[in-house]
Scaffold this motif. Structure first.
Motif, PDB file in Angstrom:
ATOM      1  N   GLN A  91      28.721  39.219  38.745  1.00 53.71           N
ATOM      2  CA  GLN A  91      29.586  39.364  39.917  1.00 53.71           C
ATOM      3  C   GLN A  91      28.820  39.031  41.197  1.00 53.71           C
ATOM      4  N   ASP A 278      37.284  40.065  40.425  1.00 47.59           N
ATOM      5  CA  ASP A 278      36.211  40.665  39.609  1.00 47.59           C
ATOM      6  C   ASP A 278      35.813  39.739  38.464  1.00 47.59           C
ATOM      7  N   TYR A 281      32.623  40.720  36.306  1.00 48.96           N
ATOM      8  CA  TYR A 281      32.779  41.786  35.303  1.00 48.96           C
ATOM      9  C   TYR A 281      33.680  41.314  34.161  1.00 48.96           C
TER      10      TYR A 281
END
Lengths: 365, 339
Positions: A91, A278, A281
């Protein structure tokens, strides 16, 4: 002989991936069943979902464009995990890549010809991600800070660095909003199908996956990094440069995530805020579903992309089924895959144990 | 045996893939809106149950739906990364108006607007203009000025405080308006300022507690979902404290918050429903024009809402008169607060 071996490798990969695909299909059917239980018409949900994800060139391009950053962050996780480097920082590396790419295509342009601007931004993004990853590897090697810990923490450092840059030197003129200037249209990644999201970054990501698969499966570097991942002590005993390989892997891993960020801003979003999704992740889930195999990660990323895009089309429709259902499906798929992996690991251990027992009994008999 | 199993699995996958492909062209996206009905989409970056900005957006668009009998679609948790895709999808399906609820949707809206078509685009909370998009710029500094007057009149200690979620210009403008209003009543009043977080009630609570310990007895907060923390700190202070401590709400009408409504005399409110209704009507009547629309006291979008249960007890007629006078002065230009 060699061709047969390659075919065997592809066949084994296909079998493993087919199993993953089957799990995905079963979970998808169950999810649509769950939607039916909640009062949504299941056939209409399935219909909208499929059309939303792949019913037209436009939807297909949206799905692929969504899969592209997932593919690159998935590769970042997959490459690193296979070599035993627990990089949870995709990330942060993704954000750093995006930040540098935005800087190099707006405020800090070295060149002005579109092709050169795009090339420098993509290279700069990949390098930024790679260097951000190397910080974590350096901390582990020379300061005994576990990579898993430092990469998580560096995600936050990257996030706040991005926020500071977007309220400082990279803030768009004439607004109080924390966002970068828009990248000029001539510096966007070119489209290979007009009026869609099919930008060349998607092809680049797919090519990189195939290249990484070849490197992993067919080169000494790939073999050594796998051995380092399986057992660093054995690798050391075999005189493999363990630390050097780990640094190289971390750089490649961070570079993939950084390139993902750069492609996302140059090809899809065309500006930057601190909320860039995101993807880092989600890439871990993509890599796990793809069984850490670059070809598997392609399929897994495409599956996630299709799932997300289709879910948005269902939510936008009169049904208004929340797109969060896609996240539930992803989570269940990952859980099922982990359970299956656990079962297969236990089986192989049991088989190895029984083999050892048989071989120990044979001489006495 | 193992090979046979593998063949079976692969064959099944191929059959499944064919089934999926055969099913795919079976239907298409069908809109549920009635022909000729105004179709509006609202795109939010967060949850529409956040008790703040996004929830207000949802309530506002539902009010528009009721008033204009429009077809409304709401999408939550949309990042700028996804915004172009969803906006384009709505535009392709013939939506008349797409509202991006937050400045982060300005560039995506501009990109989709540039593709042409009949769909109109509005972005709320942005402060700059882009071609083809109407931006709604909310000026909360004016009602903050009025709250400053009320705070100075309520304060017994001569110390008041402001807590913002982030030191961004629109929030700093609220502090500036608040401080200017308070100093117009009491030039010697002390106005503290602090910036914590939008979504961490624990942080805003500890800041409010620190303010109260310093003798501050009126707090104006603009921390959105983290306001719960400030309300808790004020409620606790009022349980143990001798003199009352008051808190002001912001963005939405927080006078009826469940924690300490008895100590929340007023809120600086953005009436999103009025702003959205005006835009929707303009689209319906064909008078929609891109540009920046500053929403403030003048068009009754950014206003002070007094807590009716405290009017007459905590809020005296003199205070009401002072607030009304300040409103008139702001509208006439006699008093100017930088937005």
């Amino acid at each position: 002989m060699m061709i047969a071996r390659i075919f065997r490798q592809i066949w084994n990969t296909a079998t493993a991936l087919t199993l993953a695909a089957l799990v995905c299909a079963v979970v998808l059917v169950l999810a649509i069943g769950a939607a039916a239980l909640l009062g949504y018409p299941p056939l209409r949900v399935a219909d909208l979902w499929l059309h939303g994800a792949a019913g037209s060139w436009y939807s297909l391009s949206s799905s692929c464009a969504d899969a592209c950053p997932l593919l690159l962050t998935g590769l970042a996780a997959g490459v690193a995990f296979r070599a035993g480097v627990l990089n949870i920082g995709a990330q942060g590396q993704f954000l750093m890549g995006a930040l540098v790419a935005v800087a190099l295509s707006t405020r800090m342009m070295i060149f002005h010809q579109p092709a050169l601007v795009i090339a420098t931004a993509l290279t700069g993004g990949a390098l930024a991600g790679g260097i951000w990853g190397l910080i974590a590897q350096y901390l582990e090697r020379y300061r005994a800070v576990p990579v898993v810990l430092s990469t998580i923490l560096l995600n936050f450092v990257a996030l706040y660095l991005v926020a500071a840059a977007l309220q400082g030197p990279l803030q768009a003129v004439g607004t109080a909003a924390a966002q970068s200037p828009e990248i000029a249209g001539k510096y966007w990644l070119p489209l290979f199908v007009p009026y869609t999201d099919f930008h060349i970054g998607i092809i680049l990501a797919f090519m990189l996956s195939v290249l990484l698969w070849v490197v992993q499966e067919r080169t000494v570097f790939g073999f050594e990094s796998h051995v380092v991942g399986l057992n660093p002590d054995t690798a050391k005993a075999m005189k493999m440069p363990v630390a050097w390989r780990q640094f190289q892997i971390m750089f490649i891993s961070g570079g993939c995530a950084g390139l993902g960020g750069a492609i996302q801003v140059l090809g899809q979003v065309h500006f930057m805020t601190a909320h860039m999704g995101d993807y880092g992740y989600a890439g871990i889930a993509v890599a796990l579903l793809g069984r850490l195999n670059p070809l598997g990660i392609i399929l897994s990323a495409v599956f996630f992309g299709f799932l997300d895009t289709g879910a948005f089309r269902v939510e936008e429709s009169s049904l208004a089924l929340p797109h969060d259902l896609a996240d539930v499906i992803k989570a269940v798929v990952i859980l099922v895959m982990l359970v299956l992996a656990g079962i297969s690991l236990r089986r192989s251990r049991r088989a190895a144990k029984s083999e050892r027992t048989t071989s120990a009994e044979t001489p006495s008999a | 045996m193992k090979k046979l199993w593998m063949y079976r699995v692969n064959a099944l996958a191929v059959i499944l893939a064919f089934c999926v492909m055969a099913l795919a062209p079976a239907g298409g996206i069908r809109a549920a809106a009635v022909k000729g009905q105004l179709r509006i989409a609202l795109i939010c970056s967060g949850s529409v149950t956040d008790g703040g900005w996004n929830q207000e957006g949802k309530n506002a668009i539902l009010a528009v739906k009721k008033k204009l009998h429009a077809h409304v679609s709401i999408l939550e948790h949309i990042s700028p990364v996804r915004a172009v895709d969803v906006m384009r999808s709505y535009a392709m399906r013939g939506y008349n108006l797409i509202i991006g609820h937050g400045y982060e949707f300005l560039i995506p809206a501009t990109e989709v607007a540039a593709m042409g078509g009949k769909t109109r685009f509005a972005v709320s909370g942005a402060d700059t203009t882009k071609p083809g998009v109407l931006t709604l710029n909310f000026d909360l500094a004016q009602p903050s000025y009025q709250l400053g007057i009320l705070a100075a009149m309520l304060s017994k200690t001569g110390k008041i405080g402001f807590i913002g979620g982030e030191a961004i210009p629109s929030v700093v403008a609220c502090y500036r308006g608040f401080a200017a209003g308070a100093r117009s009543v009491n030039p010697k009043i002390k106005v503290a300022e602090a910036y914590t977080s939008w979504d961490q009630p624990a942080l805003s609570k500890s800041q409010a507690q620190a303010f109260i310990q310093q003798g501050i007895d009126v707090i104006y907060q603009n921390v959105d979902a983290a306001s719960r923390g400030v309300f808790e700190a004020v409620a606790q202070a009022n349980q143990s404290h001798g003199a009352p401590v008051y808190v002001f709400g912001s963005n939405s009408d927080q006078n009826n918050n469940p924690t300490c409504s008895r100590y929340t005399p007023a809120s600086a409110v953005i009436r999103l429903d009025r702003a959205f209704l005006r835009v929707a009507r303009a689209v319906q009547q064909g008078t929609f024009k891109p540009g920046v629309a500053t929403e403030n006291l003048r068009n009754h979008v950014c206003i002070v809402v007094l807590n009716p249960r405290l009017v007459g007890s905590v809020i005296t007629p003199a205070m009401q008169k002072a607030i009304a006078r300040a409103g008139r002065e702001l509208l006439s230009g006699k008093v100017h607060v930088k937005p």
